[in-house]
Design an enzyme around this catalytic site. Structure first.
Site, PDB file in Angstrom:
ATOM      1  N   HIS A 135      -8.278  -0.753   1.307  1.00 31.51           N
ATOM      2  CA  HIS A 135      -6.950  -0.641   1.147  1.00 31.51           C
ATOM      3  C   HIS A 135      -6.069  -0.502   2.682  1.00 31.51           C
ATOM      4  O   HIS A 135      -6.763  -0.021   3.471  1.00 31.51           O
ATOM      5  CB  HIS A 135      -6.516   0.885   0.457  1.00 31.51           C
ATOM      6  N   CYS A 203      -4.447  -6.166   1.414  1.00 35.23           N
ATOM      7  CA  CYS A 203      -3.136  -6.559   0.999  1.00 35.23           C
ATOM      8  C   CYS A 203      -2.129  -6.664   2.308  1.00 35.23           C
ATOM      9  O   CYS A 203      -2.264  -5.992   3.351  1.00 35.23           O
ATOM     10  CB  CYS A 203      -2.562  -5.579   0.142  1.00 35.23           C
ATOM     11  N   ARG A 212      -2.645 -11.691   1.306  1.00 38.69           N
ATOM     12  CA  ARG A 212      -3.824 -10.924   1.836  1.00 38.69           C
ATOM     13  C   ARG A 212      -3.983 -11.108   3.179  1.00 38.69           C
ATOM     14  O   ARG A 212      -3.624 -12.083   3.725  1.00 38.69           O
ATOM     15  CB  ARG A 212      -5.078 -11.660   1.036  1.00 38.69           C
TER      16      ARG A 212
END
Length: 251
Positions: A135, A203, A212
């Site tokens: 993340h 992300c 991405r």
């Protein structure tokens, strides 16, 4: 219905609508607090506990700089899907150390344990493309600083037996469907790999999953954990420092 009655009814409807909007605003604010802050708090606690557990299981590492090893690195044992089997160290990150687990499930790995290894990709030190997801915001945001990495920066994987040191080669932004970035030969699906590579995925942009952010790195060397830490993790020891040290020893 008299004009006065209509005005009172309209005022009542406006009042109800206003209360609903205030309630929705409060709920949205609470959701943002939970999403952007509380998930980090919980993930940080979980990851800190995991790191402590690994250190107790593996034992402490001597702070001396370990020599680079010759020959192929050991292949780490993977305990099973969703299980933690290593640590990652990225000295240029504000949060430089975090757990590494098997798999990229949101609920079982990325939201609670740290970074996740794509199961069908190579393992650390193997020929191929060792690929890891994490993340960039919320849930511990282990890859929050991924855009900070530049060519030559180290990314280190630690297991019970060894440290695997990679050095960044390039960064790029791709679409979510561009899965060839984690192919055995990055960007060239179907091509037999000949190098030991690493790919980090997160992300992009921040607070969005529209694209991405990709970082590629190549394997540099490995060290035995029993010998200490690799020079890449020594404070202030960059490539030029280690090269100078070795030159001094040779003289």
């Amino acid at each position: 219905m008299s004009p006065t009655h209509r005005r009172r009814r309209g005022a009542a409807l406006v009042g109800v609508l206003g209360e609903l909007l205030l309630t929705l605003g409060a709920l949205l604010a609470l959701f943002l607090v939970w999403q952007l802050w509380w998930t980090d708090v919980m993930a940080d606690r979980e990851q800190a506990g995991i790191i402590d557990g690994l250190e107790q299981e593996w034992g402490e590492v001597d702070e001396r700089i370990a020599p680079r090893q010759d020959g192929p690195p050991p292949v780490p044992e993977i305990p099973g899907e969703n299980m933690v089997w290593g640590k990652m160290h990225v000295p240029d990150f504000d949060r430089p150390t975090f757990p590494l687990a098997e798999g990229v499930s949101l609920e079982e790995v990325l939201n609670v344990k740290g970074a996740g290894h794509y199961p069908e990709t190579a393992l650390p030190g193997q020929v191929g493309n060792f690929s890891v997801a994490g993340h960039r915001n919320t849930y511990g945001r282990v890859f929050e600083d991924i855009a900070r990495l530049e060519p030559g920066d180290p990314v280190v994987v630690e297991t019970a037996d060894a440290f695997y040191v990679y050095e960044v080669t390039e960064s790029l932004i791709v679409q979510p469907q561009d899965v060839e970035v984690i192919a055995p030969t990055p960007g060239q699906p179907g091509v037999e790999p000949t190098e030991q590579m690493m790919t980090l995925t997160a992300c992009h942009p921040m607070y969005s999953a529209r694209e991405r952010y990709i970082v590629h790195a190549e394997f540099a060397y490995w060290t035995d954990r029993d010998d200490g830490i690799p020079e890449a993790l020594a404070t202030g020891a960059g490539p030029s420092d280690s090269d100078a040290s070795r030159e001094g020893e040779e003289r």
